[in-house]
Design a protein around this motif. Sequence first.
Motif, PDB file in Angstrom:
ATOM      1  N   LEU A  21       2.737  13.564  -0.498  1.00  0.00           N
ATOM      2  CA  LEU A  21       1.742  12.723  -0.753  1.00  0.00           C
ATOM      3  C   LEU A  21       0.571  13.414  -0.611  1.00  0.00           C
ATOM      4  O   LEU A  21      -0.459  13.313  -1.341  1.00  0.00           O
ATOM      5  CB  LEU A  21       1.806  11.634   0.395  1.00  0.00           C
ATOM      6  CG  LEU A  21       2.761  10.496   0.289  1.00  0.00           C
ATOM      7  CD1 LEU A  21       2.685   9.368   1.287  1.00  0.00           C
ATOM      8  CD2 LEU A  21       2.451   9.797  -1.158  1.00  0.00           C
ATOM      9  N   PRO A  61      -4.725   1.526  -4.004  1.00  0.00           N
ATOM     10  CA  PRO A  61      -3.597   0.406  -3.991  1.00  0.00           C
ATOM     11  C   PRO A  61      -3.948  -0.987  -4.505  1.00  0.00           C
ATOM     12  O   PRO A  61      -5.347  -1.313  -4.136  1.00  0.00           O
ATOM     13  CB  PRO A  61      -3.285   0.490  -2.571  1.00  0.00           C
ATOM     14  CG  PRO A  61      -3.447   1.881  -2.221  1.00  0.00           C
ATOM     15  CD  PRO A  61      -4.841   2.447  -2.733  1.00  0.00           C
ATOM     16  N   LEU A  76      12.965  11.183  -2.611  1.00  0.00           N
ATOM     17  CA  LEU A  76      13.099   9.909  -3.070  1.00  0.00           C
ATOM     18  C   LEU A  76      13.939   9.994  -4.541  1.00  0.00           C
ATOM     19  O   LEU A  76      14.312   8.919  -4.939  1.00  0.00           O
ATOM     20  CB  LEU A  76      11.978   9.100  -3.073  1.00  0.00           C
ATOM     21  CG  LEU A  76      11.512   8.723  -1.778  1.00  0.00           C
ATOM     22  CD1 LEU A  76      10.153   7.779  -2.073  1.00  0.00           C
ATOM     23  CD2 LEU A  76      12.384   7.815  -0.681  1.00  0.00           C
ATOM     24  N   SER A  77      13.826  11.062  -5.384  1.00  0.00           N
ATOM     25  CA  SER A  77      14.201  11.138  -6.446  1.00  0.00           C
ATOM     26  C   SER A  77      15.569  11.960  -6.712  1.00  0.00           C
ATOM     27  O   SER A  77      16.039  12.043  -7.716  1.00  0.00           O
ATOM     28  CB  SER A  77      13.148  11.686  -7.308  1.00  0.00           C
ATOM     29  OG  SER A  77      11.888  11.284  -7.020  1.00  0.00           O
ATOM     30  N   HIS A 125       4.340  12.731  -7.048  1.00  0.00           N
ATOM     31  CA  HIS A 125       4.627  11.374  -7.086  1.00  0.00           C
ATOM     32  C   HIS A 125       5.913  11.129  -8.290  1.00  0.00           C
ATOM     33  O   HIS A 125       5.833  11.800  -9.317  1.00  0.00           O
ATOM     34  CB  HIS A 125       3.536  10.274  -7.471  1.00  0.00           C
ATOM     35  CG  HIS A 125       2.502  10.393  -6.800  1.00  0.00           C
ATOM     36  ND1 HIS A 125       2.551   9.552  -5.410  1.00  0.00           N
ATOM     37  CD2 HIS A 125       1.294  11.298  -6.550  1.00  0.00           C
ATOM     38  CE1 HIS A 125       1.263  10.075  -5.048  1.00  0.00           C
ATOM     39  NE2 HIS A 125       0.690  11.096  -5.532  1.00  0.00           N
ATOM     40  N   PRO A 126       6.832  10.506  -7.935  1.00  0.00           N
ATOM     41  CA  PRO A 126       7.292  10.168  -6.393  1.00  0.00           C
ATOM     42  C   PRO A 126       7.690  11.176  -5.769  1.00  0.00           C
ATOM     43  O   PRO A 126       8.385  11.962  -6.168  1.00  0.00           O
ATOM     44  CB  PRO A 126       8.220   8.833  -6.766  1.00  0.00           C
ATOM     45  CG  PRO A 126       8.740   9.038  -7.813  1.00  0.00           C
ATOM     46  CD  PRO A 126       8.000   9.802  -8.780  1.00  0.00           C
ATOM     47  N   PRO A 127       7.425  11.106  -4.231  1.00  0.00           N
ATOM     48  CA  PRO A 127       8.260  12.237  -3.670  1.00  0.00           C
ATOM     49  C   PRO A 127       9.526  12.965  -3.766  1.00  0.00           C
ATOM     50  O   PRO A 127      10.361  11.992  -4.231  1.00  0.00           O
ATOM     51  CB  PRO A 127       8.087  11.910  -1.965  1.00  0.00           C
ATOM     52  CG  PRO A 127       6.963  10.901  -2.156  1.00  0.00           C
ATOM     53  CD  PRO A 127       7.052  10.149  -3.341  1.00  0.00           C
ATOM     54  N   ASP A 170       1.716   6.730  -6.826  1.00  0.00           N
ATOM     55  CA  ASP A 170       0.502   7.354  -7.242  1.00  0.00           C
ATOM     56  C   ASP A 170      -0.510   6.160  -8.186  1.00  0.00           C
ATOM     57  O   ASP A 170      -1.266   6.405  -9.153  1.00  0.00           O
ATOM     58  CB  ASP A 170       0.710   8.268  -8.470  1.00  0.00           C
ATOM     59  CG  ASP A 170      -0.610   9.236  -8.385  1.00  0.00           C
ATOM     60  OD1 ASP A 170      -1.358   9.388  -7.594  1.00  0.00           O
ATOM     61  OD2 ASP A 170      -0.597  10.172  -9.542  1.00  0.00           O
ATOM     62  N   ALA A 222      14.958   6.323  -6.975  1.00  0.00           N
ATOM     63  CA  ALA A 222      13.526   6.302  -6.409  1.00  0.00           C
ATOM     64  C   ALA A 222      12.957   4.772  -6.592  1.00  0.00           C
ATOM     65  O   ALA A 222      12.238   4.244  -5.416  1.00  0.00           O
ATOM     66  CB  ALA A 222      12.459   7.239  -6.936  1.00  0.00           C
ATOM     67  N   ILE A 274       0.614  -1.076   0.044  1.00  0.00           N
ATOM     68  CA  ILE A 274       0.093  -0.106  -0.110  1.00  0.00           C
ATOM     69  C   ILE A 274       0.747   1.298   0.104  1.00  0.00           C
ATOM     70  O   ILE A 274       0.394   2.173  -0.724  1.00  0.00           O
ATOM     71  CB  ILE A 274      -1.117  -0.007   1.310  1.00  0.00           C
ATOM     72  CG1 ILE A 274      -2.070  -1.104   0.884  1.00  0.00           C
ATOM     73  CG2 ILE A 274      -1.772   1.430   1.483  1.00  0.00           C
ATOM     74  CD1 ILE A 274      -3.047  -1.164   2.046  1.00  0.00           C
ATOM     75  N   LEU A 283       1.011   4.104  -2.613  1.00  0.00           N
ATOM     76  CA  LEU A 283       0.732   5.666  -2.438  1.00  0.00           C
ATOM     77  C   LEU A 283       2.014   6.418  -3.052  1.00  0.00           C
ATOM     78  O   LEU A 283       1.586   7.571  -3.652  1.00  0.00           O
ATOM     79  CB  LEU A 283       0.797   5.676  -1.003  1.00  0.00           C
ATOM     80  CG  LEU A 283      -0.515   5.489  -0.450  1.00  0.00           C
ATOM     81  CD1 LEU A 283      -0.581   5.505   0.983  1.00  0.00           C
ATOM     82  CD2 LEU A 283      -1.707   6.192  -0.942  1.00  0.00           C
ATOM     83  N   LEU A 284       3.159   6.026  -2.925  1.00  0.00           N
ATOM     84  CA  LEU A 284       4.290   6.506  -3.438  1.00  0.00           C
ATOM     85  C   LEU A 284       4.466   6.745  -4.819  1.00  0.00           C
ATOM     86  O   LEU A 284       4.950   7.633  -5.449  1.00  0.00           O
ATOM     87  CB  LEU A 284       5.542   5.996  -2.924  1.00  0.00           C
ATOM     88  CG  LEU A 284       5.859   6.072  -1.304  1.00  0.00           C
ATOM     89  CD1 LEU A 284       7.085   5.277  -1.144  1.00  0.00           C
ATOM     90  CD2 LEU A 284       6.023   7.411  -0.851  1.00  0.00           C
TER      91      LEU A 284
END
Lengths: 204, 204, 204
Positions: free
Chosen positions: C49, A56, C59-60, C54-56, A52, A117, A45, A49-50
């Motif tokens: 979020l 889920p 994290l990229s 996305h992605p945050p 998009d 990522a 999940i 969410l991460l």
Amino acid sequence: MLLLILELVGIATFAMSGSLVGVVKRLDLFGVCLVGVFTAIGGGIVRDLLLDIHPPSSLSNWRYLGVALTASVVVFYLHTVMSGLNREILVLDALGMGIFATTGATIALDAGAQPLAAALIGATAAIGGGVLRDVLVNEIPLLLQRDLYAVPALLGATAVVAAHEIGLPQNLSLVIGTVLATGLRLVALWRGWSLPQPRLPRED
Amino acid sequence: MLLLILELVGIATFAMSGSLVGVVKRLDLFGVCLVGVFTAIGGGIVRDLLLDIHPPSSLSNWRYLGVALTASVVVFYLHTVMSGLNREILVLDALGMGIFATTGATIALDAGAQPLAAALIGATAAIGGGVLRDVLVNEIPLLLQRDLYAVPALLGATAVVAAHEIGLPQNLSLVIGTVLATGLRLVALWRGWSLPQPRLPRED
Amino acid sequence: MLLLILELVGIATFAMSGSLVGVVKRLDLFGVCLVGVFTAIGGGIVRDLLLDIHPPSSLSNWRYLGVALTASVVVFYLHTVMSGLNREILVLDALGMGIFATTGATIALDAGAQPLAAALIGATAAIGGGVLRDVLVNEIPLLLQRDLYAVPALLGATAVVAAHEIGLPQNLSLVIGTVLATGLRLVALWRGWSLPQPRLPRED
């Protein structure tokens, strides 16, 4: 097809580890099932969410939920019988971790995530369920404290991303990543490998 | 209009239950308000994240926040007066739970979720705030341990989805689901119904 | 450019506060790094979020992760040396909090959030990492218990939103918001300001 079976094995073992913790904490039937199901699908999940992906996929698919719920109910009623199976559960859990790390990284790459990522999201999918389990039952997450668990997950997810970058076919990279992650976890368990602890002379 | 009033009642009672826990834990004014507000709108935020509604409606609407904040401040200053109202708070909380389960499932269906996902997301909206409250104040979530709480929430959300599938009008299905969820919760409270606990002979 | 440097300073100090907590809890090297990194980028992930990014971004982007990881490893090996730097860390942490509150609100406004949502999301970005840190290590979040922390964050984020509403240039509003949030936090620390606690005569 093999992958689907493996993935359901991973979900079942994660549900077992979660519901066993719930039994130890003396939760009621629903609590045991909720912790079991959350451990099994929580990492997926968070991954979705991460990335998009809404809603889920674990919430839209009877198979995942059905397997997770069945495994939790079985543990609730048969946990005394299973207390001799710790070794087998650890092996299955290591397999589940490897599978979730590599499928998570693959799904992230498919969704267009950058390599960094994708590797992080794969590792998150593998360790997220266990972290949520421990937060729910009010324990410091086990994987923060000892044993090699997150390092193999990161290794497997990174292997998938690297294999994708050099153009290997997806199925091959899934197998390589899972073998690496699960293998390192099992070797670390059997040899007792662990990461260094901080030195705290003042407290000893 | 009736629904909006009910929803604000639900938010107020959830904020009260959260801020009372904050008072017991001796948090400061802000901590009490934050736990109260998070309990009241946390389930809705998780629901909106799962459904890809950005930013979550509770963060964009003064009404929800205003009611939650007012209820929390009232509890902070008047909690000694309210200690005799436990029975009334439990009834209101059961009503709030039923409302959030059914509105959550309805919003999920409107957002195009499949029946399974809609039922699960409705139940999540109803129980999410309480789980977040207990995680924040470092307790194992109450609903995992005893009492029927999540089962009525699942029942109410499932009823809404079933009513939607057979074509009942939305208002009717909202009423049916709320009555079922809140009614089962109240009957379970008054009769002392609960789910089975795991047998742990070795620890007794 | 100044802003990027400030943001990396904020990430480094948040990573330090997280990994120091991990050291105190005797986590292993990975656990210390995970808590440090999560404290540093957790607030930004929650912000993204909520805003559907996305992605945050954390994290990229190698920069954020690299700084957070380096700071955590340094703390793991050199934490005894750093025990004399508590005052400096508190000042840097206050600066990081102010920066995250104002950049969070700015990013939310850029993403089209309403004023109320933008202020709340900015404050969430500033306090989210610390809350996640304390939940992970099984403590009631510090900021719920004492000291002014979330109030300055809300003030800074609100100042950015207000400045945006009256048409001030973005850079100026960033500076104003950060100075207000960090300044109030530092003054509150030095003067020992705090919010009222609930009166619980029955327990004393």
